[in-house]
Enzyme design. Structure first.
Site, short mmCIF file in Angstrom:
data_model
loop_
_atom_site.label_atom_id
_atom_site.label_comp_id
_atom_site.label_asym_id
_atom_site.label_seq_id
_atom_site.Cartn_x
_atom_site.Cartn_y
_atom_site.Cartn_z
N LYS A 211 0.85 -1.21 0.00
CA LYS A 211 0.00 0.00 0.00
C LYS A 211 0.88 1.25 0.00
O LYS A 211 1.52 1.57 0.99
CB LYS A 211 -0.92 0.05 1.21
CG LYS A 211 -2.01 1.10 0.95
CD LYS A 211 -2.58 1.76 2.15
CE LYS A 211 -1.85 2.90 2.76
NZ LYS A 211 -1.91 4.19 2.06
N THR A 265 5.37 7.28 14.07
CA THR A 265 5.38 6.48 15.29
C THR A 265 3.95 6.24 15.78
O THR A 265 3.63 5.15 16.26
CB THR A 265 6.26 7.17 16.36
OG1 THR A 265 7.60 7.17 15.86
CG2 THR A 265 6.21 6.45 17.69
N GLU A 285 9.49 0.74 10.93
CA GLU A 285 10.53 1.76 10.74
C GLU A 285 9.81 3.09 10.89
O GLU A 285 9.04 3.48 10.03
CB GLU A 285 11.17 1.58 9.37
CG GLU A 285 12.53 2.23 9.27
CD GLU A 285 12.43 3.61 8.68
OE1 GLU A 285 12.27 4.55 9.49
OE2 GLU A 285 12.53 3.74 7.46
N CYS A 319 13.10 10.36 7.63
CA CYS A 319 12.96 9.85 9.00
C CYS A 319 14.28 9.95 9.75
O CYS A 319 14.29 10.12 10.96
CB CYS A 319 12.44 8.42 8.98
SG CYS A 319 13.29 7.37 7.82
N GLU A 416 9.19 15.22 15.83
CA GLU A 416 9.62 15.11 14.43
C GLU A 416 8.84 16.15 13.61
O GLU A 416 7.62 16.08 13.52
CB GLU A 416 9.29 13.70 13.93
CG GLU A 416 9.86 13.41 12.57
CD GLU A 416 9.59 11.97 12.12
OE1 GLU A 416 8.46 11.49 12.29
OE2 GLU A 416 10.52 11.36 11.58
P1 NDP Z 1 1.50 7.91 8.40
O1 NDP Z 1 2.25 7.12 9.40
O2 NDP Z 1 0.08 8.20 8.64
O3 NDP Z 1 1.60 7.21 6.97
C1 NDP Z 1 2.43 6.14 6.61
C2 NDP Z 1 1.65 5.09 5.83
O4 NDP Z 1 0.72 4.46 6.69
C3 NDP Z 1 0.83 5.67 4.69
O5 NDP Z 1 0.76 4.75 3.63
C4 NDP Z 1 -0.52 5.84 5.36
O6 NDP Z 1 -1.58 5.96 4.47
C5 NDP Z 1 -0.61 4.56 6.17
N1 NDP Z 1 -1.54 4.59 7.28
C6 NDP Z 1 -2.11 5.65 7.90
N2 NDP Z 1 -2.91 5.26 8.90
C7 NDP Z 1 -2.87 3.90 8.92
C8 NDP Z 1 -3.47 2.89 9.73
N3 NDP Z 1 -4.28 3.20 10.74
N4 NDP Z 1 -3.19 1.60 9.47
C9 NDP Z 1 -2.36 1.26 8.48
N5 NDP Z 1 -1.75 2.16 7.67
C10 NDP Z 1 -1.99 3.47 7.89
O7 NDP Z 1 2.26 9.26 8.15
P2 NDP Z 1 1.63 10.61 7.59
O8 NDP Z 1 1.68 10.54 6.13
O9 NDP Z 1 0.29 10.90 8.18
O10 NDP Z 1 2.64 11.67 8.17
C11 NDP Z 1 2.46 12.14 9.50
C12 NDP Z 1 3.78 12.31 10.17
O11 NDP Z 1 4.43 11.07 10.26
C13 NDP Z 1 4.77 13.19 9.42
O12 NDP Z 1 4.58 14.53 9.71
C14 NDP Z 1 6.08 12.67 9.91
O13 NDP Z 1 6.41 13.29 11.11
C15 NDP Z 1 5.81 11.22 10.15
N6 NDP Z 1 6.28 10.35 9.05
C16 NDP Z 1 7.39 9.63 9.26
C17 NDP Z 1 7.88 8.83 8.25
C18 NDP Z 1 9.09 8.03 8.44
O14 NDP Z 1 9.65 7.55 7.47
N7 NDP Z 1 9.52 7.82 9.65
C19 NDP Z 1 7.24 8.77 6.94
C20 NDP Z 1 6.02 9.53 6.84
C21 NDP Z 1 5.60 10.30 7.87
P3 NDP Z 1 -1.96 7.46 3.99
O15 NDP Z 1 -0.84 7.91 3.15
O16 NDP Z 1 -3.16 7.31 3.22
O17 NDP Z 1 -2.16 8.26 5.24
#
Ligand code: NDP
Length: 506
Positions: A211, A265, A285, A319, A416
């Site tokens: 996904k 997280t 991760e 990240c 973050e």
């Molecule tokens: P998310 O953790 O929400 O998104 C990561 C992935 O998980 C996306 O594909 C997202 O879908 C999906 N997802 C969201 N909710 C669920 C759920 N309940 N169950 C399973 N999968 C889910 O990150 P965000 O895009 O909302 O970003 C928010 C914050 O997260 C950022 O501001 C940043 O601080 C942090 N972040 C950290 C990352 C890293 O690599 N450590 C990467 C991205 C974000 P969808 O895209 O549709 O929301």
């Protein structure tokens, strides 16, 4: 905390702050680059993308589509199908059948050939993928061209080599695949994260339901096309765009045997709770708040380049970004001065321009989050420094920014931000640097800058972080494991360590 730069001076510099609501000021360079836009001619976008299930693009049973945009212009690029529960079920069943009937029965060397073929095709189409990644994600073309795509290709090549050597990776064990792996990836490195997830899973004989993030589905869908071109058996890779709900369906599907997640997280914790007691494997991760530590004996100009690379690369949507700068007090003023000069030269603008250093923020929501945390930093009393650059009128933009006068308790030092925003703090002794660096709930990465090899060993061995770079930053290699401590998650991706999550050992 104190820096040798005075509060008054900091606030004067803060006054140079230019954001969307303020008029842009221009100063500095007396000459400019001519535009050098990368051509988009070789990218063929569909008007509407289906779901990739069982080796074919199919319309969603959910009957839903969503628009995916270019964050630099806010223009729609395409409509993309959104997978619902029934689509996830169809994809998991297809992956299960492909695992049982085809993929797990192929000889490991044959599996390796398919992965190798994917690597070659991706390499051949690297220009197309680089443009697509920049269009959909907002990152500068020079980064997608020189970092994201080559690294994604390298991951497939590397893991193609492992497919028939797993017995050597786990000597004295029988090695078998797990089955269907659900893989959920974020928007900051869409193709690279897809490669990090798919390549080891396939090499170990598993099949996959992937996904991509809602804002950046396009390169994963074009990678699905490559799977078709490579004649990968239908169902081995399935790609299901959608929002968080789609991810939750993948996580909760009873026939998925392993979940690999990269993202925030908060969502990582939700997933961990959902999987407790199910017997499903999980690797997470998650976020980070890495310390980049600069000692007084470091090569300071080189360190400043490392600081810039650490926080402004990919607009700070990284990240493992070096988002906390810990600088030894004796050189703080010098470093801050050099940093201010250096960010004044960064070119912000069209991600497809080959001279662009800082591209667009990935989404409106992420821009709002960055603005909120920056406003909070100002409110809590830190001094804001921002590059004075003209922000394009359309799209989502934030100028390279750093804060001085930051206390450990400030939100900008703890949370973050995931944007081009650096929190600068100082220290006097190596012990203090280590203490401050480890004073975070995260533990994904760190950097150390010093001329002394002994100090590198002394400091890096005490850092609670999965990756510690010395006199460099943001170096990635498929042979090298990557992953976190504490709230940055668990499990490793890359190298021999990364294979462990995708095999059963007997
Ligand atoms: P998310 O953790 O929400 O998104 C990561 C992935 O998980 C996306 O594909 C997202 O879908 C999906 N997802 C969201 N909710 C669920 C759920 N309940 N169950 C399973 N999968 C889910 O990150 P965000 O895009 O909302 O970003 C928010 C914050 O997260 C950022 O501001 C940043 O601080 C942090 N972040 C950290 C990352 C890293 O690599 N450590 C990467 C991205 C974000 P969808 O895209 O549709 O929301």
């Amino acid at each position: 905390m104190s820096t040798t730069i005075s509060d008054k001076e900091s606030r004067e510099k803060a006054a140079r702050h230019v954001e969307a609501e303020r008029p842009a000021l221009e100063f500095g360079a007396a000459w400019d680059y001519a535009p050098a836009p990368e051509s988009k001619d070789h990218v063929r976008l569909e008007e509407r993308y289906g779901l990739f299930i069982g080796g074919r693009f199919v319309p969603p049973r959910s009957r839903k589509h969503f628009a995916t945009i270019n964050p630099a212009t806010e223009e729609k690029l395409a409509d993309v199908a959104e997978a619902g529960a029934a689509d996830v079920d169809a994809a998991v069943r297809s992956a299960e059948e492909a695992h049982r009937k085809r993929w797990s029965r192929l000889s490991p060397a044959e599996r390796g050939k398919y992965i190798y073929r994917i690597a070659r095709l991706l390499q051949e189409k690297s220009r197309e993928f680089a443009v697509l990644e920049s269009l959909n994600g907002g990152k500068p073309i020079k980064e997608s061209r020189d970092v994201d795509i080559p690294l994604a290709v390298a991951h497939f090549f590397y893991h193609a080599g492992w497919a028939d050597k797993l017995a050597y990776a786990f000597p004295r064990h029988g090695v078998s695949s797990i089955g269907v792996c659900g893989q959920i990836i974020p928007w900051n490195f869409p193709l690279l994260m897809a490669a990090w997830k798919l390549a080891p899973a396939l090499a170990c004989g598993n099949t996959v339901v992937l996904k991509p993030a809602e804002t950046t589905p396009l390169t994963a869908l074009h990678l699905a096309r490559i799977c078709q071109e490579a004649d990968l058996p239908p169902g081995v890779v399935n790609v299901l765009p959608g929002a968080g709900e789609t991810g939750a369906h993948v996580v909760n599907h009873p026939r998925v045997r392993k979940i690999a997640f990269t993202g925030s997280t908060d969502v990582g914790k939700l997933i961990q709770r959902a999987l407790a007691g199910t017997g499903k494997r999980l690797t997470l991760e998650l976020g980070g708040k890495a310390a980049n530590i600069v000692f007084e004996d470091a090569a300071l100009d080189q360190a400043v380049e490392g600081i810039v690379n650490g926080i402004y690369f990919n607009q700070g949507h990284v990240c493992c970004a070096g988002s906390r700068l810990l600088v030894q007090e004796s050189v703080a003023e010098t470093i801050i001065g050099k940093l201010a000069d250096r960010i004044a030269t960064l070119r912000l603008g069209d991600p497809l321009d080959k001279n662009t250093d800082v591209g667009a923020i990935n989404s409106k929501a992420q821009l709002a989050k960055i603005r909120e945390l920056v406003a909070c930093g100002v409110e809590e009393g830190a001094a804001l420094h921002q590059a004075s650059c003209r922000l394009p009128e359309k799209g989502f933009w934030f100028p390279p920014t750093f804060f001085t006068g930051v206390a450990q308790s400030h939100r900008i030092a703890r949370e973050e931000i995931f944007g081009p925003v650096l929190a600068v703090m100082t220290f006097r002794t190596p012990e203090e640097a280590i203490e401050k660096a480890n004073n975070t709930p995260y533990g994904l990465s760190a950097g150390v800058w010093t001329d002394k090899g002994s100090k590198i060993f002394q400091v890096t061995s005490k850092m609670r972080a999965g990756v510690v770079w010395a006199n460099t930053f943001n170096k990635f290699d498929p042979t090298s494991p990557f992953g976190g401590y504490k709230e940055s998650g668990f499990g490793r991706e890359g190298g021999v360590h990364g294979l462990r999550a995708y095999v059963e050992l007997s």
